[in-house]
Motif scaffolding. Sequence first.
Motif, mmCIF file in Angstrom:
data_model
loop_
_atom_site.group_PDB
_atom_site.id
_atom_site.type_symbol
_atom_site.label_atom_id
_atom_site.label_comp_id
_atom_site.label_asym_id
_atom_site.label_seq_id
_atom_site.Cartn_x
_atom_site.Cartn_y
_atom_site.Cartn_z
ATOM 1 N N PRO A 76 -1.966 -8.655 -1.723
ATOM 2 C CA PRO A 76 -3.026 -8.970 -2.473
ATOM 3 C C PRO A 76 -3.420 -7.973 -3.762
ATOM 4 C CG PRO A 76 -3.596 -9.073 -0.151
ATOM 5 C CD PRO A 76 -2.396 -8.216 -0.333
ATOM 6 N N PRO A 77 -3.460 -8.635 -4.991
ATOM 7 C CA PRO A 77 -3.687 -7.767 -5.991
ATOM 8 C C PRO A 77 -5.091 -6.903 -5.868
ATOM 9 C CG PRO A 77 -4.161 -9.963 -6.735
ATOM 10 C CD PRO A 77 -3.738 -9.941 -5.419
ATOM 11 N N GLY A 78 -5.162 -5.709 -6.436
ATOM 12 C CA GLY A 78 -6.251 -4.868 -6.101
ATOM 13 C C GLY A 78 -6.468 -4.228 -4.708
ATOM 14 N N GLY A 79 -5.988 -4.814 -3.595
ATOM 15 C CA GLY A 79 -6.117 -4.551 -2.306
ATOM 16 C C GLY A 79 -4.865 -3.879 -1.869
ATOM 17 N N GLY A 80 -3.564 -4.490 -2.259
ATOM 18 C CA GLY A 80 -2.364 -3.712 -1.836
ATOM 19 C C GLY A 80 -2.261 -3.754 -0.239
ATOM 20 N N LEU A 81 -1.425 -2.915 -0.053
ATOM 21 C CA LEU A 81 -1.176 -2.913 1.330
ATOM 22 C C LEU A 81 -2.409 -2.341 2.451
ATOM 23 C CD1 LEU A 81 1.020 -2.868 3.971
ATOM 24 C CD2 LEU A 81 1.570 -0.677 3.505
ATOM 25 N N SER A 82 -3.335 -1.653 1.806
ATOM 26 C CA SER A 82 -4.544 -1.286 2.552
ATOM 27 C C SER A 82 -5.265 -2.344 3.115
ATOM 28 C CB SER A 82 -5.333 -0.559 1.704
ATOM 29 O OG SER A 82 -4.846 0.667 1.441
ATOM 30 N N SER A 83 -5.374 -3.492 2.249
ATOM 31 C CA SER A 83 -6.109 -4.872 2.452
ATOM 32 C C SER A 83 -5.497 -5.798 3.381
ATOM 33 C CB SER A 83 -6.283 -5.471 1.109
ATOM 34 O OG SER A 83 -4.978 -6.296 0.868
ATOM 35 N N LYS A 84 -4.109 -5.359 3.990
ATOM 36 C CA LYS A 84 -3.624 -5.894 5.087
ATOM 37 C C LYS A 84 -3.302 -5.150 6.416
ATOM 38 C CE LYS A 84 -1.730 -9.492 4.745
ATOM 39 N NZ LYS A 84 -2.789 -10.796 4.951
ATOM 40 N N ARG A 85 -4.118 -4.033 6.416
ATOM 41 C CA ARG A 85 -4.021 -2.987 7.580
ATOM 42 C C ARG A 85 -4.568 -3.904 8.672
ATOM 43 N NH1 ARG A 85 -5.037 3.221 8.351
ATOM 44 N NH2 ARG A 85 -5.500 3.188 10.460
ATOM 45 N N SER A 86 -5.260 -4.634 8.785
ATOM 46 C CA SER A 86 -5.839 -5.221 9.864
ATOM 47 C C SER A 86 -4.823 -6.202 10.474
ATOM 48 C CB SER A 86 -7.159 -5.980 9.713
ATOM 49 O OG SER A 86 -8.319 -5.311 9.161
ATOM 50 N N THR A 87 -4.078 -6.879 9.499
ATOM 51 C CA THR A 87 -3.153 -7.954 9.880
ATOM 52 C C THR A 87 -1.852 -6.903 10.435
ATOM 53 O OG1 THR A 87 -3.552 -9.356 8.133
ATOM 54 C CG2 THR A 87 -1.263 -9.662 8.985
ATOM 55 N N VAL A 88 -1.484 -6.180 10.018
ATOM 56 C CA VAL A 88 -0.472 -5.160 10.402
ATOM 57 C C VAL A 88 -0.932 -4.739 11.863
ATOM 58 C CG1 VAL A 88 0.883 -3.025 10.302
ATOM 59 C CG2 VAL A 88 0.362 -4.375 8.263
ATOM 60 N N LEU A 111 5.757 -9.501 6.681
ATOM 61 C CA LEU A 111 5.238 -8.188 7.345
ATOM 62 C C LEU A 111 5.655 -8.129 8.606
ATOM 63 C CD1 LEU A 111 1.543 -8.045 5.790
ATOM 64 C CD2 LEU A 111 3.295 -6.417 5.381
ATOM 65 N N GLU A 112 5.794 -9.036 9.303
ATOM 66 C CA GLU A 112 5.999 -9.035 10.756
ATOM 67 C C GLU A 112 7.510 -8.854 10.944
ATOM 68 O OE1 GLU A 112 6.016 -11.948 14.685
ATOM 69 O OE2 GLU A 112 4.302 -12.178 13.020
ATOM 70 N N ASN A 113 8.262 -9.208 10.157
ATOM 71 C CA ASN A 113 9.789 -9.010 9.986
ATOM 72 C C ASN A 113 10.131 -7.666 9.873
ATOM 73 O OD1 ASN A 113 10.260 -11.640 10.577
ATOM 74 N ND2 ASN A 113 10.635 -12.196 8.544
ATOM 75 N N LYS A 114 9.107 -7.109 8.750
ATOM 76 C CA LYS A 114 9.493 -5.737 8.619
ATOM 77 C C LYS A 114 9.039 -4.726 9.568
ATOM 78 C CE LYS A 114 9.367 -6.022 3.469
ATOM 79 N NZ LYS A 114 10.762 -5.493 3.269
ATOM 80 N N ILE A 115 7.843 -4.906 10.331
ATOM 81 C CA ILE A 115 7.515 -4.392 11.201
ATOM 82 C C ILE A 115 8.391 -4.466 12.710
ATOM 83 C CG2 ILE A 115 5.557 -4.434 13.229
ATOM 84 C CD1 ILE A 115 3.548 -4.983 10.909
ATOM 85 N N LYS A 116 9.236 -5.378 12.868
ATOM 86 C CA LYS A 116 10.008 -5.476 14.019
ATOM 87 C C LYS A 116 11.208 -4.605 13.541
ATOM 88 C CE LYS A 116 8.991 -10.344 15.330
ATOM 89 N NZ LYS A 116 9.482 -11.806 15.213
ATOM 90 N N GLU A 117 11.586 -4.686 12.205
ATOM 91 C CA GLU A 117 12.621 -3.630 11.927
ATOM 92 C C GLU A 117 12.256 -2.371 12.142
ATOM 93 O OE1 GLU A 117 13.911 -4.325 7.857
ATOM 94 O OE2 GLU A 117 14.182 -6.180 7.870
ATOM 95 N N ILE A 118 11.040 -1.735 12.022
ATOM 96 C CA ILE A 118 10.754 -0.407 12.040
ATOM 97 C C ILE A 118 10.557 -0.025 13.479
ATOM 98 C CG2 ILE A 118 8.611 0.909 12.159
ATOM 99 C CD1 ILE A 118 7.765 -0.607 9.465
ATOM 100 N N LEU A 162 2.360 5.507 11.436
ATOM 101 C CA LEU A 162 3.792 5.312 11.448
ATOM 102 C C LEU A 162 4.170 4.060 10.546
ATOM 103 C CD1 LEU A 162 6.742 6.882 11.427
ATOM 104 C CD2 LEU A 162 6.701 5.670 13.678
ATOM 105 N N VAL A 163 3.907 3.056 11.158
ATOM 106 C CA VAL A 163 4.064 1.750 10.624
ATOM 107 C C VAL A 163 3.540 1.468 9.476
ATOM 108 C CG1 VAL A 163 3.841 -0.598 10.936
ATOM 109 C CG2 VAL A 163 4.421 0.691 12.883
ATOM 110 N N MET A 164 2.425 1.978 8.914
ATOM 111 C CA MET A 164 1.935 1.774 7.604
ATOM 112 C C MET A 164 2.540 2.756 6.461
ATOM 113 S SD MET A 164 -0.652 -0.530 7.472
ATOM 114 C CE MET A 164 -1.278 0.120 5.808
ATOM 115 N N HIS A 165 2.912 3.833 6.995
ATOM 116 C CA HIS A 165 3.520 4.868 6.101
ATOM 117 C C HIS A 165 4.936 4.214 5.912
ATOM 118 C CE1 HIS A 165 4.988 8.491 4.664
ATOM 119 N NE2 HIS A 165 6.148 8.397 5.131
ATOM 120 N N GLU A 166 5.717 3.747 6.704
ATOM 121 C CA GLU A 166 6.871 3.111 6.511
ATOM 122 C C GLU A 166 6.798 1.830 5.698
ATOM 123 O OE1 GLU A 166 10.067 3.996 7.367
ATOM 124 O OE2 GLU A 166 9.271 5.865 8.355
#
Length: 425
Positions: free
Chosen positions: A394-406, A360-367, A380-384
Amino acid sequence: MHIDSLSLSLSPSLRKTNLLLSYLFSPPPLSLSHRCEIHSLVMGAFLDKPKTEKHNEGGMGNGLHFGLSSMQGWRVEMEDAHTAVIGLPHGLTDWSFFAVYDGHAGAKVSACCAAQLMEHIIANEDFRGKLDVSQGTEIFPSIEDVQKGIKTGFLQFDDRMRTLPEMVSGEDKSGSTAVCTIVSPTHIFFANCGDSRAVLCRDAMCPFSTTDHKPVNPREKERIQNAGGSVMIQRVNGSLAVSRALGDFEYKNVEGKGPCEQLVSPEPEIFIQERNEKDEFLVLACDGIWDVMSNEELCDFVRSRMLITDSLEEICNQVVDTCLYKGSRDNMSIVLIAFPGAPKVSEEAIRKEKELDTRLENKIKEILDNSHPDDVNLSLVMHELMNDEIEGLPPGGGLSSKRSTVESILERLRPGKTDAGFSSD
């Protein structure tokens, strides 16, 4: 007849229906006050941004471990309540009780449920039945006693609340769902009244969940119609979204009908499961959770988090946050009860979670590298990221469950420039 004069002649519930139907079917011009009332009926009352402070509790005993989390979210008032007790009074030291109550039209009834419903259930004579003292001094009501006692407790408690001065005067018109579980050494008893829900996870599957009581359910609709009511826009008399609840006494005044035959019934639906060594955990939650996660999604997500942390309170917090990010606009409450067979923390799972965070961090750096600094925010970052296939979410949670991490990664990479991105629109 003009809508203003018509509304004055209707009962409160029918007046709400009239306003909604006028809104839906090309009405004559409405006054500003009616437009505001319709918006409140359709959308509910929301804040400009959600209140994300959480209330947590946790504990262990009787071979169980529980955690809970509740959050007000977007609603202007917190109307949820809960109960969590390990080791019950009246000699039931090996028994435990957990419940979630989702209030509506005020918090009075849900608060009363949290304070008194358990005692009304376990202390009534039907629950205690013929006491079996064959095993030392412990008291063991039979399965039939528990079933009968739960129903008696619900009905007696509802009847008792009806005598409260604010209920008699009509000043308080609140009601509440109730989903409860009683865990004995041998069985799990579920009692549900309304559209909160309990789910059992066993051997990585969801073999059981309670049934939501909605007005459109054939059995519920038949009772409502037999009591002289109707189901319009999926609501009792076009107003109430649940067909069973405690409180809501304006829907319980049909003469010649018993308490379980009214427009809204306080009767709990009771289910029984024998305990099994493969039992992993129970989840009790209000519809603010279930509106955005299915039974399977929530069970999968909780299982995956149990491999990362043994803090059930933290897992509950993650569920609540994930549901907020998935779009839940309601109060949110969840109680998580773990059995001895629950998944244990895994070093491999922790390693994979760290690898996910690195990706996730590597992809955020790319963005960030490919965007103008003034254009970058959390939304914007979440959309990208959503447009990218990210392995290991995480199964069931998807990217939404990692929003705090992002958000944490973005804040670290661009200190002081992160916007949470919440909007009431």
